[in-house]
Write a protein that holds these residues in place. Structure first.
Motif, short mmCIF file in Angstrom:
data_model
loop_
_atom_site.label_atom_id
_atom_site.label_comp_id
_atom_site.label_asym_id
_atom_site.label_seq_id
_atom_site.Cartn_x
_atom_site.Cartn_y
_atom_site.Cartn_z
N THR A 1 0.83 -1.21 0.00
CA THR A 1 0.00 0.00 0.00
C THR A 1 0.86 1.26 0.00
OG1 THR A 1 -1.79 -1.14 1.19
CG2 THR A 1 -1.80 1.27 1.23
N ILE A 2 1.89 1.27 0.86
CA ILE A 2 2.78 2.43 0.93
C ILE A 2 3.53 2.62 -0.39
CG2 ILE A 2 4.83 3.41 2.04
CD1 ILE A 2 3.94 1.99 4.61
N ILE A 3 4.07 1.52 -0.93
CA ILE A 3 4.79 1.60 -2.20
C ILE A 3 3.89 2.11 -3.31
CG2 ILE A 3 5.90 0.24 -4.04
CD1 ILE A 3 7.07 -1.54 -1.89
N SER A 4 2.66 1.60 -3.35
CA SER A 4 1.71 1.99 -4.40
C SER A 4 1.36 3.47 -4.31
CB SER A 4 0.43 1.15 -4.30
OG SER A 4 0.72 -0.22 -4.46
N VAL A 5 1.11 3.95 -3.08
CA VAL A 5 0.75 5.36 -2.89
C VAL A 5 1.92 6.27 -3.26
CG1 VAL A 5 0.16 7.12 -1.18
CG2 VAL A 5 -0.99 4.91 -1.13
N VAL A 6 3.13 5.93 -2.77
CA VAL A 6 4.30 6.74 -3.09
C VAL A 6 4.59 6.69 -4.58
CG1 VAL A 6 6.79 7.02 -2.73
CG2 VAL A 6 5.31 6.46 -0.80
N ASN A 7 4.47 5.50 -5.17
CA ASN A 7 4.76 5.33 -6.59
C ASN A 7 3.80 6.15 -7.45
OD1 ASN A 7 6.58 3.96 -8.36
ND2 ASN A 7 4.85 2.77 -9.11
N TYR A 8 2.54 6.23 -7.02
CA TYR A 8 1.53 6.96 -7.79
C TYR A 8 1.66 8.47 -7.62
CZ TYR A 8 -3.03 8.31 -9.63
OH TYR A 8 -4.03 8.91 -10.37
N THR A 9 2.03 8.91 -6.43
CA THR A 9 2.03 10.34 -6.13
C THR A 9 3.38 11.02 -6.32
OG1 THR A 9 2.46 9.85 -3.78
CG2 THR A 9 0.15 10.09 -4.46
N PHE A 10 4.46 10.26 -6.38
CA PHE A 10 5.78 10.88 -6.42
C PHE A 10 5.96 11.76 -7.66
CE2 PHE A 10 10.20 11.04 -7.82
CZ PHE A 10 10.82 11.54 -6.68
N THR A 11 5.66 11.23 -8.84
CA THR A 11 5.87 12.00 -10.07
C THR A 11 5.05 13.29 -10.08
OG1 THR A 11 6.40 9.99 -11.31
CG2 THR A 11 5.77 11.93 -12.59
N PRO A 12 3.75 13.27 -9.73
CA PRO A 12 3.01 14.53 -9.66
C PRO A 12 3.62 15.54 -8.70
CG PRO A 12 1.48 12.70 -9.69
CD PRO A 12 2.86 12.11 -9.54
N PHE A 13 4.03 15.09 -7.51
CA PHE A 13 4.64 16.02 -6.55
C PHE A 13 5.98 16.54 -7.07
CE2 PHE A 13 2.20 13.92 -2.86
CZ PHE A 13 1.23 14.90 -2.91
N TYR A 14 6.75 15.66 -7.71
CA TYR A 14 8.03 16.09 -8.27
C TYR A 14 7.81 17.15 -9.34
CZ TYR A 14 12.69 15.87 -10.35
OH TYR A 14 13.95 16.20 -10.82
N LEU A 15 6.85 16.90 -10.24
CA LEU A 15 6.58 17.86 -11.32
C LEU A 15 6.06 19.18 -10.77
CD1 LEU A 15 4.96 15.51 -14.00
CD2 LEU A 15 7.25 16.53 -14.05
N LYS A 16 5.28 19.12 -9.71
CA LYS A 16 4.78 20.35 -9.09
C LYS A 16 5.93 21.18 -8.55
CE LYS A 16 1.79 22.14 -5.43
NZ LYS A 16 0.90 21.82 -4.28
#
Length: 308
Positions: A92-107
């Motif tokens: 669950t943690i890996i999935s959430v981080v994996n899904y949200t990391f790129t959007p946060f990085y791009l922001k």
């Protein structure tokens, strides 16, 4: 590199690779610092699962049918529940981080270029933890209606290999675009989904969806090659060349090789997912620029300021 920029079909590809060339080292360094510990924990729990339940799963040369399931369950219930619980939490943690990391990085990249660190990304997670939880709860609610709506076209397109990638790409863009808009604006979750749909089904639908489809297809083919090589060559060769019953010591070696195979496939899948999300992020910012002229307005404002 400007994220808010009007792009053609070819630009969606060239700018994705240009972004990776310019920022790939920084991007993946930050990603593995944040998510690396959870990936290692997942691999460790997976190894323990293979080690403790290898006989039952048939991984140690013992046929699964020869194991008494009832006795097995009674004797190992505690370990089984513990490992499954750990796997669920870690995945669950890996999935959430994996899904949200790129959007946060791009922001952060859109606001600061590469002038931000791991602390800034973690701070962004903390600031948006409520939004992340709410967004994922809404996504869970939308899974069933999305599956129902997509069922008929999926069945039709499944007869064409490329068609499935096209449809999956559009659906994933809607979800990724919704999250990007949600963390960039004051819109609600459902309003962000509506906005994301308006982007992909806008005047550049064929350019955007075609680029997303082709990128998915390309990554899918690239992922297929190492998966087939690692899985069939390594695992099948081990199973056919070693008699684990006659040589129990080779069981650990086999489990280590099996773990390496799954670890490599997992890492490749994570990298491939980040590539896809970066491409969809490039498409999102481009379509958003087409719709709102954000960069154009900023340039005009800067001209006005300089003339004063």
């Amino acid at each position: 590199m400007e994220l808010y920029k009007s792009r053609t079909f070819g630009d969606f590809f060239s700018d994705t690779f240009a972004f990776l060339k310019q920022n790939g080292k920084h991007f993946f360094k930050q990603y593995f610092i944040i998510n690396g510990v959870f990936i290692l924990a997942f691999i460790a729990v997976l190894f323990m699962g293979f080690y403790f339940f290898g006989d039952f799963l048939g991984l140690s040369g013992v046929q699964a049918s020869s194991v008494d399931f009832e006795n097995f369950a009674n004797e190992n219930a505690g370990v089984f529940i513990l490992l499954i619980s750990l796997l669920i939490i870690i995945v669950t943690i890996i999935s959430v981080v994996n899904y949200t990391f790129t959007p946060f990085y791009l922001k952060l990249y859109e606001a600061n270029g590469k002038n931000f660190s791991t602390k800034d990304i973690i701070a962004t997670y903390k600031e948006n933890i409520g939004k992340v939880i709410l967004f994922f709860l809404v996504c869970i609610l939308l899974m069933i209606p999305t599956a129902i709506v997509a069922a008929i076209p999926y069945i039709i397109l499944m007869f064409t290999f490329v068609g499935v990638y096209w449809m999956v790409g559009i659906i994933m863009f809607i979800y990724n675009g919704a999250f990007l808009e949600y963390i960039h604006s004051k819109k609600g979750v459902f309003e962000s989904f509506g906005y994301s749909m308006s982007l992909i089904f806008g005047k550049k639908f064929w350019h955007a969806s075609g680029a997303i489809w082709l990128f998915y297809l390309m990554i899918g083919i690239v992922m297929l090659i190492p998966f087939l090589f690692l899985y069939f060559f390594v695992i099948v060769s081990v199973l056919t060349e070693q008699n684990l019953d006659q040589n129990p010591g080779s069981n650990i070696t086999f489990l280590v090789i099996l773990l390496i195979v799954y670890a490599l496939i997992l890492i490749l899948a994570i990298i491939a997912n980040n590539f896809i999300q970066l491409n969809q992020g490039i498409v999102f910012y481009s379509l958003k620029e087409e719709k709102e002229n954000i960069n154009t307005k900023s340039v005009i404002d800067q001209i006005g300021t300089s003339t004063e």
